[in-house]
Structure formats: C-alpha cells, structure tokens
Design a protein around this motif. Structure first.
Motif, PDB file in Angstrom:
ATOM      1  N   LEU A   1       0.821  -1.204   0.000  1.00  0.00           N
ATOM      2  CA  LEU A   1       0.000   0.000   0.000  1.00  0.00           C
ATOM      3  C   LEU A   1       0.860   1.262   0.000  1.00  0.00           C
ATOM      4  CD1 LEU A   1      -2.738   1.437   0.272  1.00  0.00           C
ATOM      5  CD2 LEU A   1      -2.541   1.114   2.733  1.00  0.00           C
ATOM      6  N   LEU A   2       1.840   1.324   0.878  1.00  0.00           N
ATOM      7  CA  LEU A   2       2.688   2.514   0.963  1.00  0.00           C
ATOM      8  C   LEU A   2       3.565   2.681  -0.270  1.00  0.00           C
ATOM      9  CD1 LEU A   2       3.638   2.488   4.738  1.00  0.00           C
ATOM     10  CD2 LEU A   2       1.958   3.912   3.568  1.00  0.00           C
ATOM     11  N   SER A   3       4.050   1.587  -0.836  1.00  0.00           N
ATOM     12  CA  SER A   3       4.861   1.708  -2.048  1.00  0.00           C
ATOM     13  C   SER A   3       4.027   2.232  -3.214  1.00  0.00           C
ATOM     14  CB  SER A   3       5.522   0.382  -2.404  1.00  0.00           C
ATOM     15  OG  SER A   3       4.549  -0.589  -2.747  1.00  0.00           O
ATOM     16  N   HIS A   4       2.772   1.836  -3.278  1.00  0.00           N
ATOM     17  CA  HIS A   4       1.897   2.342  -4.338  1.00  0.00           C
ATOM     18  C   HIS A   4       1.644   3.842  -4.150  1.00  0.00           C
ATOM     19  CE1 HIS A   4      -1.051   2.213  -7.514  1.00  0.00           C
ATOM     20  NE2 HIS A   4      -1.886   2.882  -6.721  1.00  0.00           N
ATOM     21  N   LEU A   5       1.381   4.260  -2.920  1.00  0.00           N
ATOM     22  CA  LEU A   5       1.161   5.683  -2.653  1.00  0.00           C
ATOM     23  C   LEU A   5       2.418   6.511  -2.903  1.00  0.00           C
ATOM     24  CD1 LEU A   5      -1.115   5.549   0.520  1.00  0.00           C
ATOM     25  CD2 LEU A   5      -1.791   5.998  -1.844  1.00  0.00           C
ATOM     26  N   VAL A   6       3.574   5.962  -2.585  1.00  0.00           N
ATOM     27  CA  VAL A   6       4.837   6.658  -2.849  1.00  0.00           C
ATOM     28  C   VAL A   6       5.073   6.768  -4.352  1.00  0.00           C
ATOM     29  CG1 VAL A   6       7.353   6.434  -2.645  1.00  0.00           C
ATOM     30  CG2 VAL A   6       5.913   6.160  -0.638  1.00  0.00           C
TER      31      VAL A   6
ATOM     32  N   ALA B   1       2.982   9.567  -5.539  1.00  0.00           N
ATOM     33  CA  ALA B   1       3.563  10.841  -5.104  1.00  0.00           C
ATOM     34  C   ALA B   1       4.779  11.213  -5.943  1.00  0.00           C
ATOM     35  CB  ALA B   1       3.941  10.766  -3.631  1.00  0.00           C
ATOM     36  N   ILE B   2       5.606  10.254  -6.290  1.00  0.00           N
ATOM     37  CA  ILE B   2       6.788  10.533  -7.122  1.00  0.00           C
ATOM     38  C   ILE B   2       6.368  10.989  -8.510  1.00  0.00           C
ATOM     39  CG2 ILE B   2       8.737   9.433  -8.303  1.00  0.00           C
ATOM     40  CD1 ILE B   2       9.153   7.771  -5.743  1.00  0.00           C
TER      41      ILE B   2
ATOM     42  N   ALA C   1       3.519  12.371  -9.406  1.00  0.00           N
ATOM     43  CA  ALA C   1       2.898  13.691  -9.294  1.00  0.00           C
ATOM     44  C   ALA C   1       3.954  14.758  -9.027  1.00  0.00           C
ATOM     45  CB  ALA C   1       1.854  13.693  -8.186  1.00  0.00           C
ATOM     46  N   GLY C   2       4.952  14.433  -8.226  1.00  0.00           N
ATOM     47  CA  GLY C   2       6.018  15.392  -7.925  1.00  0.00           C
ATOM     48  C   GLY C   2       6.871  15.726  -9.136  1.00  0.00           C
ATOM     49  N   LEU C   3       7.086  14.739  -9.992  1.00  0.00           N
ATOM     50  CA  LEU C   3       7.875  14.986 -11.197  1.00  0.00           C
ATOM     51  C   LEU C   3       7.171  15.944 -12.160  1.00  0.00           C
ATOM     52  CD1 LEU C   3       9.220  11.396 -11.956  1.00  0.00           C
ATOM     53  CD2 LEU C   3      10.540  13.370 -11.187  1.00  0.00           C
ATOM     54  N   LEU C   4       5.855  15.864 -12.218  1.00  0.00           N
ATOM     55  CA  LEU C   4       5.096  16.693 -13.144  1.00  0.00           C
ATOM     56  C   LEU C   4       4.609  18.006 -12.536  1.00  0.00           C
ATOM     57  CD1 LEU C   4       2.985  13.857 -14.756  1.00  0.00           C
ATOM     58  CD2 LEU C   4       4.993  14.967 -15.707  1.00  0.00           C
ATOM     59  N   ALA C   5       4.655  18.139 -11.221  1.00  0.00           N
ATOM     60  CA  ALA C   5       4.105  19.319 -10.549  1.00  0.00           C
ATOM     61  C   ALA C   5       4.885  20.588 -10.873  1.00  0.00           C
ATOM     62  CB  ALA C   5       4.077  19.100  -9.044  1.00  0.00           C
ATOM     63  N   GLY C   6       6.152  20.467 -11.176  1.00  0.00           N
ATOM     64  CA  GLY C   6       6.961  21.644 -11.509  1.00  0.00           C
ATOM     65  C   GLY C   6       6.450  22.374 -12.739  1.00  0.00           C
ATOM     66  N   TRP C   7       5.906  21.639 -13.681  1.00  0.00           N
ATOM     67  CA  TRP C   7       5.354  22.277 -14.885  1.00  0.00           C
ATOM     68  C   TRP C   7       4.160  23.151 -14.546  1.00  0.00           C
ATOM     69  CZ3 TRP C   7       5.193  17.603 -18.754  1.00  0.00           C
ATOM     70  CH2 TRP C   7       6.498  17.227 -19.075  1.00  0.00           C
ATOM     71  N   VAL C   8       3.343  22.693 -13.631  1.00  0.00           N
ATOM     72  CA  VAL C   8       2.184  23.484 -13.226  1.00  0.00           C
ATOM     73  C   VAL C   8       2.648  24.750 -12.504  1.00  0.00           C
ATOM     74  CG1 VAL C   8       0.046  23.472 -11.877  1.00  0.00           C
ATOM     75  CG2 VAL C   8       0.775  21.404 -13.069  1.00  0.00           C
ATOM     76  N   GLY C   9       3.680  24.614 -11.664  1.00  0.00           N
ATOM     77  CA  GLY C   9       4.234  25.787 -10.991  1.00  0.00           C
ATOM     78  C   GLY C   9       4.800  26.791 -11.965  1.00  0.00           C
ATOM     79  N   THR C  10       5.488  26.307 -12.993  1.00  0.00           N
ATOM     80  CA  THR C  10       6.028  27.186 -14.030  1.00  0.00           C
ATOM     81  C   THR C  10       4.911  27.890 -14.786  1.00  0.00           C
ATOM     82  OG1 THR C  10       7.916  25.701 -14.258  1.00  0.00           O
ATOM     83  CG2 THR C  10       7.551  27.269 -16.026  1.00  0.00           C
ATOM     84  N   PHE C  11       3.829  27.179 -15.033  1.00  0.00           N
ATOM     85  CA  PHE C  11       2.679  27.775 -15.701  1.00  0.00           C
ATOM     86  C   PHE C  11       2.106  28.926 -14.878  1.00  0.00           C
ATOM     87  CE2 PHE C  11      -1.987  27.909 -15.974  1.00  0.00           C
ATOM     88  CZ  PHE C  11      -2.122  28.372 -17.280  1.00  0.00           C
ATOM     89  N   PHE C  12       1.905  28.698 -13.575  1.00  0.00           N
ATOM     90  CA  PHE C  12       1.361  29.756 -12.735  1.00  0.00           C
ATOM     91  C   PHE C  12       2.338  30.919 -12.575  1.00  0.00           C
ATOM     92  CE2 PHE C  12      -1.726  26.550 -11.230  1.00  0.00           C
ATOM     93  CZ  PHE C  12      -2.876  27.296 -11.411  1.00  0.00           C
TER      94      PHE C  12
ATOM     95  N   GLY D   1      -0.297  21.867  -8.254  1.00  0.00           N
ATOM     96  CA  GLY D   1      -0.095  20.851  -9.286  1.00  0.00           C
ATOM     97  C   GLY D   1       0.125  19.474  -8.699  1.00  0.00           C
ATOM     98  N   PHE D   2       0.890  19.407  -7.602  1.00  0.00           N
ATOM     99  CA  PHE D   2       1.126  18.122  -6.958  1.00  0.00           C
ATOM    100  C   PHE D   2      -0.193  17.524  -6.463  1.00  0.00           C
ATOM    101  CE2 PHE D   2       1.705  15.630  -3.110  1.00  0.00           C
ATOM    102  CZ  PHE D   2       2.537  14.628  -3.585  1.00  0.00           C
ATOM    103  N   CYS D   3      -0.993  18.334  -5.784  1.00  0.00           N
ATOM    104  CA  CYS D   3      -2.262  17.832  -5.248  1.00  0.00           C
ATOM    105  C   CYS D   3      -3.191  17.361  -6.359  1.00  0.00           C
ATOM    106  CB  CYS D   3      -2.937  18.917  -4.404  1.00  0.00           C
ATOM    107  SG  CYS D   3      -2.086  19.272  -2.860  1.00  0.00           S
TER     108      CYS D   3
END
Length: 125
Positions: free
Chosen positions: A11-16, A19-20, A22-33, A57-59
């Motif tokens: 369960l935790l490995s799937h959630l991690v 999260a990984i 989402a974290g890799l792609l979240a920077g693009w959303v931050g750059t957009f904003f 973006g991460f959320c």
C-alpha cells in the motif's frame, strides 16, 4: 486480525509511486502559474506564485493518478494489496479503502487551500 506487513508495504509503495509521479510533473504546473503571474497586470511575486502553483499541481496530479490507477485498480480487482482468499480480506479491504479516502481528502484540501492562496496572491499583487 492484524494485517500483515506485506499489505502495508504494498500500500505505501503504491502511494509513494503516485507521489513521485505527481512530484515529477508538478513543476510544470508551478512554471505555468509563475508565467501567468508574470503576464498579469498586478505586480505579484512570481516565484511565490510558482511555488504555490507547484503545490497545487502536486495535489491535483496526485488526485488524478489516484483516481486513474488506485481507485480503478481497487474497483476492478486489478491492483489490490491483499488476495481474494486471504483470511483477513474484509479487514484489509476496509483499511485499504479508508487509507484511499484519507489520501483523497488530504489532497483535495491541499488543492483547495493552494488554489485559494494562488487567487489571493494574484489578486493582491
């Protein structure tokens, strides 16, 4: 009955993993904003809006991935951290769904808070 360690590791490995991704792609959303704040008429701190945009973006990306991978896998029986014939199946299923609901609730509240903060940063200037 106590749930085995293997259940929690799966369960935790799937959630991690979610999260990984989402974290890799979240920077693009931050750059957009950040770019959006730079083009707006208000004099806002673009870096601060970009950081909050990354959190947003991460959320949102984590929510999308949980819905697409985890919830679908649970509903169709494709990705479950417990076996069908395990003696602890009912307890594991209830705990798995409870953890998923808590994760979705936390990510939703985080997305709502960061969207509100972005709006106030863009508005106040």
């Amino acid at each position: 009955m106590k749930l085995p360690v293997r259940f929690w590791v799966h369960l935790l490995s799937h959630l991690v993993l979610v999260a990984i991704l989402a974290g890799l792609l979240a920077g693009w959303v931050g750059t957009f904003f950040e770019a959006l704040a730079g083009h707006s008429g208000a004099a806002t701190d673009g870096a601060r809006v970009g950081d909050v945009g990354t959190a947003f973006g991460f959320c949102m990306l984590a929510l999308l991935l949980l819905g697409a991978l985890t919830v679908t896998g649970e509903l169709f029986g494709l990705a479950r951290p417990y076996s069908r014939d395990a003696p602890y199946r009912n307890e594991a299923q209830a705990m798995y769904r409870k953890v998923l609901l808590i994760a979705v609730a936390l990510l939703s509240w985080g997305g709502l808070a960061s969207a509100t903060l972005i709006g106030s940063l863009m508005r106040s200037g």
